[in-house]
Design an enzyme around this catalytic site. Structure first.
Site, mmCIF file in Angstrom:
data_model
loop_
_atom_site.group_PDB
_atom_site.id
_atom_site.type_symbol
_atom_site.label_atom_id
_atom_site.label_comp_id
_atom_site.label_asym_id
_atom_site.label_seq_id
_atom_site.Cartn_x
_atom_site.Cartn_y
_atom_site.Cartn_z
ATOM 1 N N GLY A 1 0.828 -1.195 0.000
ATOM 2 C CA GLY A 1 0.000 0.000 0.000
ATOM 3 C C GLY A 1 0.865 1.247 0.000
ATOM 4 N N CYS A 2 0.242 2.364 -0.366
ATOM 5 C CA CYS A 2 1.000 3.618 -0.459
ATOM 6 C C CYS A 2 1.456 4.086 0.919
ATOM 7 C CB CYS A 2 0.156 4.685 -1.154
ATOM 8 S SG CYS A 2 -1.529 4.861 -0.530
ATOM 9 N N TYR A 3 0.546 4.085 1.889
ATOM 10 C CA TYR A 3 0.930 4.500 3.244
ATOM 11 C C TYR A 3 1.998 3.562 3.816
ATOM 12 C CZ TYR A 3 -3.137 7.709 3.588
ATOM 13 O OH TYR A 3 -4.048 8.733 3.429
ATOM 14 N N SER B 1 5.534 4.234 2.665
ATOM 15 C CA SER B 1 6.195 5.399 3.274
ATOM 16 C C SER B 1 6.552 5.131 4.733
ATOM 17 C CB SER B 1 5.303 6.641 3.150
ATOM 18 O OG SER B 1 4.169 6.547 3.988
#
Lengths: 343, 343, 343, 343
Positions: free
Chosen positions: D142-144, D147
């Site tokens: 996932g994007c979160y 990061s």
């Protein structure tokens, strides 16, 4: 006095609520909104929580009703109210065109109440103040037409310009309302600009009819192109027309003469300001002003008028309240004293 | 081949670096920028850290130099390079007007190198491809003129329109560059739109001269009004002109004829697309396209052409690289294959 | 009563003018602003044109002065006024810290008026209402501290949380003021988010001191990281802290208990609302509310409180007027009745 | 080699198309998208018009398929491909959690293909490079989580921090996809910031599981709060954790030691950069970088790590291509060389 807001759940509706809440002459007696009926206003719109009302489905017993419904539904909802003597202001387009055939041509449905078209008053107070004050049915102008008509009215009235007119308008996205659409999806509308309505936007006939009515025997050839730009509120219209020769002195002095003529035309108007520098929509954010900057393109002999306003205030709810004030005998500026939210 | 970027520190300069980094035919040999000389490019612009270069004050020994300096400074910096045989592309306005007097009138200073004006080629490849390919000095067009000239060229060339032309342009804020100013301060520019340059914008003479050159004995009367809108990149120009009677069939068929005429005019052009729907700047974000949508306002007999592009690519750095490719004999699209960043 | 605005030319200053213009108990008698002294307020800020004042360099004879000057300059300007008996509200940071040494440590200059620190009242009415009402010198809280302190005060006061606290704040760009800077240049700030102040932001000691004062013998270990996000107005702070075991029932019921505790703490507060859904800054745009949403992360036993406000209203000018109302004996909400501008 | 994009019509899908178009090792052989099947890709997405493909309903014969379908639908669509020997990369969440029960708990449906969970590789190349290279099934993170995990992995691996971790993330609106919703309606999302997922966001278990796997016998207590901010692309995560005493030298030197430790951890990584200044999402717009800035809050003994990336590139399509390169034996950076679009 008691007023009701029909369809409080769109952006024009919530803006009516925001402004009327601070109006000292009226009380918001009822708000309706079909999809949210039964819920408290503050639940649906937290910023309106100070207004203690439940969204209903009828405005009930009020002195005046303001409708923010879509066209057709609006006239249908207002009809019974008008018949029982309630004064009404229709923010939709239903009573803006006086010709039922023209209405059907632009809106694709037969007019729901053609018998009322004659008595409906186009609610641009700067042009129709006394008619507004004495009618029971006001057709609140569209946001684009308000900016375009106010920008061009002095030039048309004084016979300064020829019939060929271009109105290039830039609008924030709230003008498209609260209904979802891919065009208004944040990731699509942000960092983007586009033209639309190139085959003819529904606000065109309003602009043409009102301008035509200012000068006997004259009918303008208006090209109107609206654009969607990435901001929430505000419309800026840039209007172009060829000058009639000899009506304005040539050279820089002509610009000054033009500005004085505009200032004179709008002298005493509480909500129209002829400004000395090109205006910015930011200076109208949340207030009821229309700022107008007329100038000349000396190289081509063309009039340029830039006007701007907040599409939800002078372009919708604010102008409706200005009309309401006239209809109910209040000072015209009552409830509309708020300054722009800057920056 | 070796190329140098003069004044890499403005937005056009960094955009040149971004694009040239992926160009397989040239190597960025040097970048200059007075205020940041001595610092590594990646320190000043973290997104360019993959380019291992120190900002210097001279481009040194290169085959071609691209200048992103402001006008006057640009010609002054390019002069010695030209004299030593380096091919140059000037992104500033210094060589765009062929008449030194006209230059002085618009830019307020005597031209720094009037003897070169004759040989400078206006670098709009779609109109001057072969001249670009054989010159040593290209004047890269302004961002607004690129959008306006490409939008109107087919109509002018084919004699479709009369001389009265209105160009209403909307630009993102990066067009104003990296230099600070209250107008470009975030809190001022955000949620705001305004017109500027109403007394005549410097890009006007470029537009007029190029359009005039397309039709012998014809000189257009152009009113050009640029607007600042709250987005970073992108220009959309909406162009209006009265049709010459009888050149296009009337009615809906005329729209189709017009579109075919435009498609034919730009047939084979790698970077101009005549589109079937009104275009959006978002579809040009970061790429070198100019999208053009010609149509007719059948009510008024007026041509409307909407064009859009990325002001930093087709409006500046990308077009410069397109010109560079022609001057150095590379395929015209080399290094410009990237698609738009959407959404 | 007469009030003066010192340094009307920054964003806090113009916001004071906007709000005070609709305050029925006071008259704006004077506005100052060094760089624009001598110009009419409406020339510099067209949206304030309805206020007929010329920007001066002294506030003159007023009952109360509000200073929107930067720190140090603010105390220096207020000193002579205080000495002549004028009540003052300082929006700068000059009187927020009671310890002159701590002031010097964070602001890098000796305090301009250390003898007044003792009597200055930290103008957060929800915590210091009576002290504000009886002082002649109010230190108006910072925008970030207002959001963080109001978010955490109930939990601290009730001993719900341990000392380890994280405050992660997101602010619109207007918080950085009207002074130009590359970080606030539109093309840089738009479509961008970044953290700053990672070595310690000046608002940290305010937050720590105020929270510490709520619980005897307790001093929190606060990590505060502000972020700049691409919007004009608004701050949203997300606060995290570990729960003291056993103070709140476990499970979903604990969330409800917590919310009731918060609602009880702020019962009757006109400008703090404990809300049932995560709040949005949009619901505070232009109004004086602080919206607070307390909840629990049941997986980790952590308190999360989200608070939001308009940095220029409850975070600056609105709170100053709330303090002014208390100091001058007006109803606390006078002039602050405006609803949020939505959308 | 031939690759197919399943569900090209969402934002991750179009981003795959944009990036793969410039990949010199693969050919986009097919794109699918149920709602738009039968239309040309360029009609639906004008910026992809250079890719001459019709949207179909099956990817057909390809070497590798990338799925940008929503969860559940994605596993169902990939199952038959996997069975016929096609390598697949799933951008949805279907194969990110190895425990089918945990999947059902978070996603509310039984897992569509639990027998494949064991062999699925979590496609974060920086942590699982060799496993990615040898699998046939990659679960793209996932994007979160990308990061957060990259921000915290070095600190966790080296045992610098205690288990209490706060991840506060700020995301642009494109992370919510192309599906309409009031929260993503321009007028609602613009000039607004809000927290969401406060009862537990689906990306939480990914973060917890990956961090836990880095340190035997350790399981972090992560509070993760995502926020929606008004921009299109980009995620910035600010991560907080208490230091284990004695692992890092105290004082300013500790910051330097920390940074060196992070730089060492990511040495040679093509897409992770440990930076010396707090990063900005703008520097990742359109590229595949994750920028990481680790520092210490010396006052509280807390680690702060700020990381940022483009949610559609390193947070989705770019990382998928990075994984594809590993799976197909291409250089890891192939097709991902583009620099950020700045400004």
């Amino acid at each position: 006095m008691k007023v009701g807001i029909i369809n409080v759940t769109g952006y024009a509706g919530v803006e009516l609520a925001r402004l009327l809440y601070r109006h000292s002459g009226v009380e918001i007696a009822a708000v309706t909104g079909r999809s949210e009926a039964g819920r408290s206003l503050g639940k649906v719109f937290p910023h309106l929580a100070d207004i203690d009302l439940t969204i209903g489905d009828q405005v009930g017993d009020v002195d005046l009703a303001l409708s923010a419904l879509p066209q057709k539904a609006s006239a249908e909802a207002l009809l019974p109210l008008i018949e029982t003597g309630v004064k009404v202001i229709d923010i939709s387009a239903d009573f803006r065109l006086q010709d039922a055939a023209e209405y059907e041509q632009w809106y694709g449905v037969p007019h729901p109440a053609p018998h009322l078209l004659k008595e409906a008053v186009y609610g641009l107070p700067e042009l129709h103040r006394s008619a507004v004050a004495s009618t029971r049915l006001v057709a609140n102008p569209g946001c684009y037409p308000t900016s375009a008509i106010l920008a061009l009215a002095p030039a048309v009235k004084e016979g300064l310009i020829q019939a060929d007119i271009v109105v290039d308008s830039k609008s924030g996205v709230s003008g498209a309302g609260r209904t979802l659409g891919l065009t208004y999806h944040y990731s699509e509308a942000n960092e983007n600009v586009s033209a639309y309505g190139l085959n003819g936007h529904r606000h065109l006939p309003e602009i043409v009819n009102e301008l035509a009515s200012l000068r006997a025997g004259w009918r303008p050839a208006v090209t109107f192109v609206p654009h969607l730009i990435p901001m929430t509120r505000g419309i800026l219209s840039t209007c172009y027309a060829s000058l009639v020769e000899g009506r304005i002195v040539s050279g820089e002095k002509g610009k000054e003469e033009l500005r004085l003529l505009y200032k004179d035309f709008y002298k005493g108007e509480p909500f129209v300001k002829v400004v000395d520098e090109p205006p910015q929509t930011k200076h109208t954010q949340g207030n009821n002003y229309c700022l107008i900057y007329p100038t000349l393109d000396l190289r081509t002999g063309r009039l340029i008028v830039v006007s701007c306003l907040d599409n939800l205030v002078k372009g919708a709810a604010g102008q409706a309240i200005q009309n309401m004030n006239l209809m109910l005998g209040f000072p015209e500026t009552m409830g509309l004293e708020g300054l722009a939210l800057y920056p």
